[in-house]
Design an enzyme around this catalytic site. Sequence first.
Site: not given
Ligand code: FAD
Ligand code: SIN
Length: 535
Positions: A120, A237, A284, A345, A369, A380
């Site tokens: 990537e 993104h 990015r 993103h 995140e 990032r």
């Molecule tokens: P999240 O997965 O966002 O989970 C947050 C959780 O908290 C959710 O369940 C939500 O409902 C809950 N929540 C929020 N507020 C509250 C509240 N007040 N009360 C109760 N629950 C709450 N990163 C990579 O490294 N590789 C990739 O290929 C990649 N692709 C991506 C593609 C897309 C489309 C997106 C959107 C992001 C991508 N990212 C990627 C970024 C990555 O997915 C996220 O940074 C990561 O998954 C965040 O995980 P997390 O567990 O911190 O939060």
């Molecule tokens: C992507 O697949 O382009 C997202 C990857 C990332 O956000 O880390």
Amino acid sequence: MKYSRYSTVIIGSGIAGLYAALKIEQQTNLNDGILLITKSKLGESNSRYAQGGMVGVLKENKKDSTTSHIADTIKAGAGLSEFNTVKFISENSDSVIKDLLKFGVEFDKNEKNEFNFTLEAAHSVNRVLHSGGDATGRMIEKTLTKDVEQNGNIDVYEQTVAVELLVNNNECKGVIVFNDLTGEYEAIYSSAVILATGGIGQLFKYTTNPGVATGDGIALSYNAGAVMQDLEFIQFHPTALALDGGENRFLISEAVRGEGAKLVNADGVEFMHKYHEKRELAPRDIVTRANYNEMLQNNTDHVYLNAACIDKDKLAKRFPNISRICLENGIDISKDFIPVAPAAHYYMGGVKTNIEGETSVKGLYAIGEVASTGLHGGNRLASNSLLECVVCAYEVANYLKNKELNPPKQIDENLKTIIDKYSKELYMEELDTESLKHELQDIMWRGAGILRSEETLTNALNEINELSKKFPRSVKCLNKEEYEFKNMLNVSKLIINAALQRKESRGAHYRTDFPKTFEEGTHTIIKKGEMSLVK
Ligand code: FAD
Ligand code: SIN
């Protein structure tokens, strides 16, 4: 109001929250149990939609090394990544990913049964693990969700929103939650509250993030007095599918460019060579501004991605979801150009933490995140966030193993004032949060988006202050959407204030009135009523 006690409460069911729950359960003998709360269905999160993959600096990848990954991460981070954090996460990626495999997570392999590492942007070697082709997040989240559901020691509350942290004297002793189905509140006492609430994409008109990404964890912890770091750094993104009317945009993974796809303008002419020597695989922020610039120059609302130069069978096998979603929208990616445009993103800024997730408030942890560990700096590196989620989830569990986790047995008089605010019955008229949200997203996109200036930021702040007048809620709200909107308003203001403070351009933060980058990198630090720049 209902009361309960748990040794640990985890807020959020993305990959960080799910894995933390499993690791804590595995490592720690907790008398009062573990509770995982999530405001939607279990697993609904940014994590679910991750496509490209997870960085894995694995011992079996002879072409890779932690030295190389550390160097790439720091270079992309535009002078704000913390060396020790980057080093720790990189060096622990092998063991944590191997641990993840023990929970049943699988990554794609080649015909020789070796991991299929992909490339990537801004990575110097192929080091990104993926699963289900382009469904990495979904595959990991599904496995961990199943593990949590089958684990009798982890209680789960779905459709439950964390609305306020129970903090007194800079110590977190629990959280107040609101059940969006029953309308009931519950005060949960706990000695360790872990925020795993994800990002803020929904603050902007165009985003790749699902509806849950409303910045709740930032608002909750800021209100509780925690220190925030680099809140102005939002990653846009460059390639989200730009179809008419679609604001929540489907991502066209960077991995498609990693496999050779080219960005072209409406005439089919490539342009990335004008912006960076690495062209489509430049960092990015650079690709995003290049696309945005081309759109402004040509007065269009998208550019195109040409993936037709990639072998047709490879495209179908490697990107089954992207191929399918595009086809459902009349685009055959093996021959048609894909209309793409930038979208909010990922959030680099967040609650300041160390690698174990400790915040500046005792008993309050943040991982994934929502946290700002210093890994990503100002920009990032692709696929580093999933890695950070699992390493920090692992570390918070490891840290809590050695702690006495005895939640308070009685209602603390100082916490009663917080609880009382939610116990009172109030008459509240329903508000049209959906249209208020659209107004806010539009203001943030115009004023605090890809290109900012003193003028756009100040105008945005004024507009948000006006918008706030249409939202007469300061504490108790009527439903989940109102709680989310309250948080969105607060976090938007914090972002704008941080962006006004940083009078330079760096990484994803681009000020048209201050295009230069200072020699020395500083972090913006915000705590209730205080703001500073620190080295
Ligand atoms: P999240 O997965 O966002 O989970 C947050 C959780 O908290 C959710 O369940 C939500 O409902 C809950 N929540 C929020 N507020 C509250 C509240 N007040 N009360 C109760 N629950 C709450 N990163 C990579 O490294 N590789 C990739 O290929 C990649 N692709 C991506 C593609 C897309 C489309 C997106 C959107 C992001 C991508 N990212 C990627 C970024 C990555 O997915 C996220 O940074 C990561 O998954 C965040 O995980 P997390 O567990 O911190 O939060
Ligand atoms: C992507 O697949 O382009 C997202 C990857 C990332 O956000 O880390």
